[in-house]
Design an enzyme around this catalytic site. Structure first.
Site, PDB file in Angstrom:
ATOM      1  N   VAL A 182       5.124  -1.138   2.349  1.00 28.61           N
ATOM      2  CA  VAL A 182       4.736   0.215   1.954  1.00 28.61           C
ATOM      3  C   VAL A 182       5.494   0.697   0.729  1.00 28.61           C
ATOM      4  CG1 VAL A 182       4.523   2.608   2.716  1.00 28.61           C
ATOM      5  CG2 VAL A 182       4.071   0.745   4.326  1.00 28.61           C
ATOM      6  N   LYS A 183       4.712   1.303  -0.180  1.00 23.52           N
ATOM      7  CA  LYS A 183       5.246   1.901  -1.393  1.00 23.52           C
ATOM      8  C   LYS A 183       5.466   3.392  -1.163  1.00 23.52           C
ATOM      9  CE  LYS A 183       3.057   0.724  -5.183  1.00 23.52           C
ATOM     10  NZ  LYS A 183       1.914   0.489  -6.106  1.00 23.52           N
ATOM     11  N   ILE A 184       6.631   3.865  -1.553  1.00 15.08           N
ATOM     12  CA  ILE A 184       6.979   5.277  -1.389  1.00 15.08           C
ATOM     13  C   ILE A 184       7.480   5.810  -2.723  1.00 15.08           C
ATOM     14  CG2 ILE A 184       8.530   6.902  -0.248  1.00 15.08           C
ATOM     15  CD1 ILE A 184       8.641   4.959   2.128  1.00 15.08           C
ATOM     16  N   MET A 198       0.848  -1.189   0.000  1.00 15.71           N
ATOM     17  CA  MET A 198       0.000   0.000   0.000  1.00 15.71           C
ATOM     18  C   MET A 198       0.884   1.239   0.000  1.00 15.71           C
ATOM     19  SD  MET A 198      -3.395  -0.848   2.227  1.00 15.71           S
ATOM     20  CE  MET A 198      -2.552  -1.239   3.746  1.00 15.71           C
TER      21      MET A 198
END
Length: 218
Positions: A80-82, A54
């Site tokens: 987590v996607k950044i 996400m």
């Protein structure tokens, strides 16, 4: 070779992820809005033994770090996607220093991917078709990233994303890409091959014509 479903559609997640052994699910704010999903329900929809990526909303470094930790607190399978912006890269570095794995998304070049890996990203997601839209070869860009990582023994996995058609996916699979994340409509085309279905019908019809039954009769 790993397959991910790029979707927030609960029904598609149930239909494809567990039954076909997909590695997990990837999403972003745009996908969640398109599929009219919610973050809590998306977390519930993805099996706990599958990965769920996400994405943060914040655009400043400290906000990105805070978003990352909030998302990770929802369930142990959340990664987590950044976005690989300057602020995002700084957040990736700080999170990596804490032992937190992240995915650097919105990757458009080899040098950007290398900087993300240098900052400690565990995964990078090159946007294949978006690179093509810039009149560059998105497939080759993703393969170039992977080749550089392999040749330099960089422990960062490439999860290629953003596809317009199966030909782009096929070229990456042939090239030995680590992983792809693809939409439900492309996943369906991979799984439900009309030629395989036609051949299966021929086998069954031949057997029925010979035995009068559509069962083995053993």
């Amino acid at each position: 070779m790993e397959f991910y479903l790029d979707s927030a559609d609960y029904g598609k997640i149930k239909e494809y992820v567990k039954p076909y052994g997909l590695k997990g699910v990837t999403s972003n704010p745009t996908i969640i809005v398109k599929d009219k999903a919610s973050i809590p329900e998306l977390v519930k929809a993805v099996p706990a033994d599958k990965e769920l990526f996400m994405q943060v909303i914040a655009e400043d470094t400290e906000g990105i770090i805070a978003d990352t930790k909030k998302l990770m607190s929802l369930q142990s399978n959340v990664l987590v996607k950044i976005p690989a912006t300057p602020a995002g890269l700084q957040a990736i570095k700080k999170l990596s220093d804490e032992g937190i794995k992240t995915l650097a998304t919105a990757i458009y070049s080899v040098e950007q991917a290398l900087m993300a890996a240098n900052c400690g990203a565990a995964y990078v997601a090159p946007y294949v078709n978006r690179i093509c839209d810039l009149e560059m070869d998105g497939v080759q860009a993703a393969l170039d990233i992977q080749n550089v990582f392999k040749s330099q023994n960089i422990p960062c996995k490439v999860i290629a994303a953003s596809f317009k058609n199966l030909y782009q996916v096929k070229q990456l699979l042939i090239g030995g890409i680590d992983a792809v994340t693809i939409s439900a409509d492309l996943m369906e085309k991979i799984i439900y091959n009309k030629n395989a279905a036609s051949a299966t019908s021929e086998f069954t019809n031949a057997w029925e014509g010979y035995t009068g039954s559509r069962e083995l009769g053993l």
